[in-house]
Design a protein around this motif. Sequence first.
Motif, PDB file in Angstrom:
ATOM      1  N   LYS A 128     -14.562  38.516 -15.038  1.00  0.00           N
ATOM      2  CA  LYS A 128     -14.699  38.753 -13.594  1.00  0.00           C
ATOM      3  C   LYS A 128     -14.486  40.225 -13.267  1.00  0.00           C
ATOM      4  CE  LYS A 128     -13.409  34.124 -12.106  1.00  0.00           C
ATOM      5  NZ  LYS A 128     -12.424  33.309 -11.380  1.00  0.00           N
ATOM      6  N   GLY A 129     -13.555  40.875 -13.961  1.00  0.00           N
ATOM      7  CA  GLY A 129     -13.310  42.298 -13.767  1.00  0.00           C
ATOM      8  C   GLY A 129     -14.516  43.149 -14.154  1.00  0.00           C
ATOM      9  N   THR A 167     -10.706  37.257 -21.703  1.00  0.00           N
ATOM     10  CA  THR A 167     -10.326  36.140 -20.832  1.00  0.00           C
ATOM     11  C   THR A 167     -11.339  36.049 -19.690  1.00  0.00           C
ATOM     12  OG1 THR A 167      -8.969  37.474 -19.340  1.00  0.00           O
ATOM     13  CG2 THR A 167      -7.862  36.564 -21.299  1.00  0.00           C
ATOM     14  N   TYR A 169     -17.087  42.739 -11.371  1.00  0.00           N
ATOM     15  CA  TYR A 169     -16.652  43.418 -10.149  1.00  0.00           C
ATOM     16  C   TYR A 169     -16.705  44.946 -10.283  1.00  0.00           C
ATOM     17  CZ  TYR A 169     -13.773  44.818  -6.199  1.00  0.00           C
ATOM     18  OH  TYR A 169     -13.320  45.414  -5.054  1.00  0.00           O
ATOM     19  N   LYS A 198     -10.558  36.312 -16.608  1.00  0.00           N
ATOM     20  CA  LYS A 198     -10.172  37.389 -15.694  1.00  0.00           C
ATOM     21  C   LYS A 198     -10.859  38.701 -16.083  1.00  0.00           C
ATOM     22  CE  LYS A 198      -6.151  39.826 -13.856  1.00  0.00           C
ATOM     23  NZ  LYS A 198      -4.699  39.980 -13.916  1.00  0.00           N
ATOM     24  N   HIS A 199     -10.947  38.981 -17.364  1.00  0.00           N
ATOM     25  CA  HIS A 199     -11.637  40.180 -17.829  1.00  0.00           C
ATOM     26  C   HIS A 199     -13.124  40.119 -17.473  1.00  0.00           C
ATOM     27  CE1 HIS A 199      -8.435  40.656 -21.207  1.00  0.00           C
ATOM     28  NE2 HIS A 199      -7.998  41.120 -20.053  1.00  0.00           N
TER      29      HIS A 199
END
Length: 171
Positions: free
Chosen positions: A113-114, A108, A117, A110-111
């Motif tokens: 971006k993780g 996803t 980061y 979100k993954h």
Amino acid sequence: MYLCGLREMKFKTSYEVETCQSMKDAVGEWITTQRFPLFGTATYRHPHHIRVEKAHRDASHFTRLLSRKVLGKHTVDRQGKYLTTMMFVEQGKDRNNTHIHFFIKGYTLKHTKGIIYNANRIWKSKIDNALDVMILDEREAERRTYTMKEQLALDDEIISPKACFLPHLIP
């Protein structure tokens, strides 16, 4: 006859040169079809002291830690699911600059971006002699064949199979 890398100073046949080049091209084409959004380079503080075996172990450990952080430890430990990753260990042109290149993607946004980061934080805090991780957008970097540039002989071990996870290839 062509001169190989400085590692063994041996001569390569034209067959080996052509085979290595076709292998580089095939890997580059395959990586293109996988649509990895991120390309990373992980470096060491003293790369000339890092053995290839350690780099392969570090690549595997890093993949596991990053997957656990981004996907969650239960997803990794219980389901055996990791971030989609291709890892390559290189020693540099003169065989004294060990580092790791990788293509990676999450499931996803979100993954993804993780990954961006957490990658550098995990590499610096959990890997011995780690310097940093640089993550690039693969669409801009276009590094598809870059990871195989040091495939100078058929027996060079560039790909780190224990650090790679390709879920669509698992039955």
